[in-house]
Design a protein around this motif. Structure first.
Motif, short mmCIF file in Angstrom:
data_model
loop_
_atom_site.label_atom_id
_atom_site.label_comp_id
_atom_site.label_asym_id
_atom_site.label_seq_id
_atom_site.Cartn_x
_atom_site.Cartn_y
_atom_site.Cartn_z
N ALA A 9 0.82 -1.22 0.00
CA ALA A 9 0.00 0.00 0.00
C ALA A 9 0.85 1.27 0.00
CB ALA A 9 -0.92 0.00 1.22
N GLN A 10 2.12 1.17 0.39
CA GLN A 10 2.97 2.35 0.46
C GLN A 10 3.50 2.79 -0.90
OE1 GLN A 10 3.58 -0.44 2.28
NE2 GLN A 10 2.97 0.20 4.33
N ILE A 15 2.06 0.56 -8.30
CA ILE A 15 0.85 -0.18 -8.63
C ILE A 15 0.17 0.45 -9.84
CG2 ILE A 15 -1.44 -0.88 -7.81
CD1 ILE A 15 -0.19 -0.88 -4.96
N LYS A 16 0.05 1.76 -9.85
CA LYS A 16 -0.57 2.45 -10.99
C LYS A 16 0.24 2.23 -12.27
CE LYS A 16 -2.79 6.17 -8.44
NZ LYS A 16 -2.80 7.63 -8.23
N THR A 39 -10.47 -4.84 -5.96
CA THR A 39 -11.20 -5.20 -4.75
C THR A 39 -10.39 -5.05 -3.48
OG1 THR A 39 -10.59 -7.53 -5.06
CG2 THR A 39 -12.71 -6.81 -5.96
N ALA A 40 -9.09 -5.25 -3.53
CA ALA A 40 -8.30 -5.27 -2.30
C ALA A 40 -7.42 -4.05 -2.11
CB ALA A 40 -7.43 -6.53 -2.27
N ALA A 42 -6.19 0.07 -2.02
CA ALA A 42 -6.66 1.30 -1.39
C ALA A 42 -7.65 1.99 -2.33
CB ALA A 42 -5.48 2.22 -1.10
N LYS A 43 -8.41 2.92 -1.81
CA LYS A 43 -9.43 3.61 -2.61
C LYS A 43 -8.82 4.22 -3.87
CE LYS A 43 -11.04 7.68 -1.48
NZ LYS A 43 -11.79 8.80 -0.90
N GLU A 44 -7.68 4.87 -3.73
CA GLU A 44 -7.01 5.50 -4.87
C GLU A 44 -6.67 4.47 -5.96
OE1 GLU A 44 -2.76 7.82 -5.65
OE2 GLU A 44 -3.22 7.04 -3.67
N ILE A 45 -6.23 3.30 -5.54
CA ILE A 45 -5.89 2.23 -6.49
C ILE A 45 -7.14 1.65 -7.12
CG2 ILE A 45 -4.82 -0.04 -6.70
CD1 ILE A 45 -2.88 2.35 -6.29
#
Length: 104
Positions: A9-10, A15-16, A39-40, A42-45
């Motif tokens: 998540a950091q 990821i993007k 689905t799993a 963070a909201k931004e992702i």
């Protein structure tokens, strides 16, 4: 290794970058990674992954009947985004349906 990156998540930048550069035209690991991010993450992702789906789910309009079968997987994933607990993620999916799928 990419499955682990999706879980970190950091590093939303990595990821993007991954999600934006995969080829989702064939069934395989990229689609699984996208589904996981939808689905799993963070909201931004989840919002970013939903926007990635738009490109593949709109192929049905440009390719006719063959495009519909090619984009079925993307449309199914986009529908699942309508059930996301975050309003912004759900709104991103709804905006696609309103502006791209419905006749004007």
């Amino acid at each position: 290794m990419m499955y682990h990156i999706i879980d970190v998540a950091q590093r939303p930048d990595l990821i993007k970058l991954l999600l934006s550069n995969f080829d989702y035209s064939l069934q395989g690991h990229p689609r699984v990674l996208l589904s996981k991010a939808l689905t799993a993450g963070a909201k931004e992702i989840r919002i970013h992954a939903t926007n990635v789906l738009r490109k593949y789910s709109s192929r049905a309009k440009s390719k006719g009947n063959q495009g519909i079968s090619d984009s079925k997987w993307a449309i199914q994933l986009l529908v699942t985004q309508l059930y996301d607990p975050e309003v912004e993620v759900c709104a991103t999916a709804i905006n696609f349906w309103v502006f791209e799928c419905l006749p004007h």
